[in-house]
Scaffold this motif. Structure first.
Motif, short mmCIF file in Angstrom:
data_model
loop_
_atom_site.label_atom_id
_atom_site.label_comp_id
_atom_site.label_asym_id
_atom_site.label_seq_id
_atom_site.Cartn_x
_atom_site.Cartn_y
_atom_site.Cartn_z
N TYR A 67 31.73 25.14 36.86
CA TYR A 67 31.60 25.16 38.32
C TYR A 67 30.59 24.16 38.86
O TYR A 67 30.54 23.89 40.05
N CYS A 68 29.74 23.63 37.99
CA CYS A 68 28.52 22.98 38.46
C CYS A 68 28.62 21.47 38.55
O CYS A 68 29.02 20.80 37.59
N GLN A 79 12.81 23.72 39.76
CA GLN A 79 14.17 23.96 39.30
C GLN A 79 14.77 22.68 38.75
O GLN A 79 14.49 21.60 39.25
N ARG A 129 19.89 32.81 36.92
CA ARG A 129 21.06 33.58 37.33
C ARG A 129 21.91 33.91 36.11
O ARG A 129 22.13 33.05 35.26
N PRO A 162 27.76 32.01 47.84
CA PRO A 162 29.19 31.80 47.60
C PRO A 162 29.43 30.68 46.60
O PRO A 162 28.69 29.70 46.59
N PHE A 163 30.44 30.85 45.77
CA PHE A 163 30.90 29.72 44.94
C PHE A 163 31.51 28.68 45.88
O PHE A 163 32.27 29.02 46.78
N ILE A 164 31.13 27.41 45.67
CA ILE A 164 31.68 26.31 46.47
C ILE A 164 32.16 25.24 45.49
O ILE A 164 31.38 24.78 44.65
N MET A 171 27.32 34.10 41.44
CA MET A 171 28.07 33.46 42.51
C MET A 171 29.11 34.45 43.04
O MET A 171 29.74 35.17 42.28
N GLU A 173 25.02 34.70 36.42
CA GLU A 173 26.30 34.13 36.88
C GLU A 173 27.44 35.14 36.92
O GLU A 173 28.27 35.10 37.81
N LEU A 190 24.96 20.47 43.27
CA LEU A 190 25.59 21.54 42.50
C LEU A 190 27.01 21.79 43.00
O LEU A 190 27.90 22.18 42.24
N TYR A 191 27.21 21.61 44.32
CA TYR A 191 28.51 21.84 44.96
C TYR A 191 28.65 20.87 46.11
O TYR A 191 27.66 20.22 46.51
#
Ligand code: 5AD
Ligand code: FES
Length: 355
Positions: free
Chosen positions: A78-79, A116, A170, A241-243, A211, A172, A317-318
């Motif tokens: 996802y990243c 981070q 996280r 939210p996942f984006i 997410m 995840e 990241l998104y």
């Protein structure tokens, strides 16, 4: 609009959660499934907000986020900063640049710094310990949070001894099979869990999170999230939210929704009344007032970006991540107005979780 939260069943379940802090699996399914229908969730948001203010009043904590490296050895599906993304310019901040960001942040009123980064082994155990130690020496009244992924127990221990107060990792997803669909084979759910439990046992204030609406996520997974959070008792829970990111295998997957994210913020607030819950950048990315809505549904933390402006776009990241063009001072000004618009105010304080 047809309002099922007036429906006695659903509102009674929410009230039960508010009173007792827990639900049966069946009850979780009812409250979690309702978002799929067109229902007015305002009753749930109001409960989240009222439980939050019971403990925190109208205070919102700020954390200065320093995204110090976008190198990552992992390849999460996802990243956007995954290793296999070759269309990204990679950067690392030097120790001096990191110290400098924190100094600017201190002058702007930050009392927590979150370091981070991707999982970047270029920074050794000692490098990170030095940075933490220097930050704590320069700003003894500040908390230092690390968010740099899975490392050995010994690394975590040395950094804690150097002065690190908190760690965000996280999980995840709390479901092992789901975890395997979001990550390459080289990564393991068990190791992620090992890290979280070790961090806690070493004495870090620990944050986990997941997410919302990630690919393949089901209601049963969300029930499992609630169970895991109750058991793990994190100090902080970061959800957003996942984006999709256009350079990842999940580029054509559906984005997580605003409504489900807000509902989960409220539900997590009722489940863990004293938790720190950020209104995340991802939430602000999918809706212009997403973070304000998060704060009104039970969130009590915002994490403005302190990274130098030249590198911000590369911490992608998104897609469409907000705040990449603003200086730290602009971000904090903007967020202060947003927090006020949500009827709350920012506290200049380390902002530890209430005991
Ligand atoms: N959409 C939303 N959140 C994401 N993260 C990583 N990629 C995405 C994405 N595409 C989150 C993960 C990670 C945190 C740093 O950012 O949950 O832990
Ligand atoms: Fe590094 Fe996802 S690829 S955190």
């Amino acid at each position: 609009m047809h309002n099922l939260y007036n429906d006695t069943d659903t509102s009674n379940i929410i009230l039960k959660l508010k009173d007792t802090g827990n639900l049966t699996d069946e009850e979780w399914k009812v409250v979690l499934a309702n978002w799929e229908n067109e229902l007015d969730p305002s009753f749930l948001y109001a409960c989240g907000d009222s439980v939050c203010s019971r403990y925190y009043g109208d205070s919102v904590y700020i954390r200065g986020l320093i995204e110090f490296t976008n190198f990552c050895k992992n390849d999460c599906l996802y990243c956007g900063i995954r290793r296999d993304n070759r269309h990204l310019s990679r950067y690392r901040l030097t120790k001096e640049q990191i110290i400098d960001c924190a100094k600017t942040g201190y002058e702007l009123g930050f009392r927590t710094f979150v370091l981070q980064g991707g999982e970047d082994m270029h920074y050794t155990r000692k490098d990170i310990a030095d940075i933490v130690y220097t930050l704590k020496s320069n700003h003894p009244d500040c908390a230092v949070t690390l968010s740099i992924g899975e490392r050995s127990r010994e690394d975590y221990k040395v950094w804690h001894d150097a002065g690190a107060d908190r760690y965000l990792l996280r999980h995840e997803t709390a479901d092992k099979t789901h975890y395997a669909r979001l990550h390459p084979e080289s990564m393991s759910f068990d190791n992620r869990m090992r890290c979280l439990y070790e961090l806690k046992s070493i004495g870090y204030q620990t944050g986990c999170g997941f997410m919302v609406g990630s690919p393949y996520q089901t209601i049963d997974h969300l029930v499992r999230e609630m169970r895991f959070l109750k058991e793990f008792q994190p100090d902080m829970v970061g959800i957003g939210p996942f984006i999709p990111h256009h350079e990842t295998p999940f580029k054509n997957e559906r984005q997580g929704t605003l409504e489900l994210t807000l509902k989960l913020i409220s539900l997590i607030r009722l489940l863990l009344p004293k938790a720190l819950i950020p209104a995340t950048t991802a939430l602000g990315t999918i809706h212009p007032q997403g973070r304000e809505m998060g704060l009104k549904a039970g969130a009590n933390v915002v994490m403005p970006n302190l990274s130098p402006r030249q590198v911000r776009e590369d911490y992608s990241l998104y897609d469409n991540k907000i705040c990449t063009g603003e200086e730290a001072a602009e971000c904090i000004g903007c967020l202060t107005r947003r927090v006020e618009a949500a009827g709350k105010h920012i506290i200049i304080d380390r902002g530890d979780r209430l005991i």
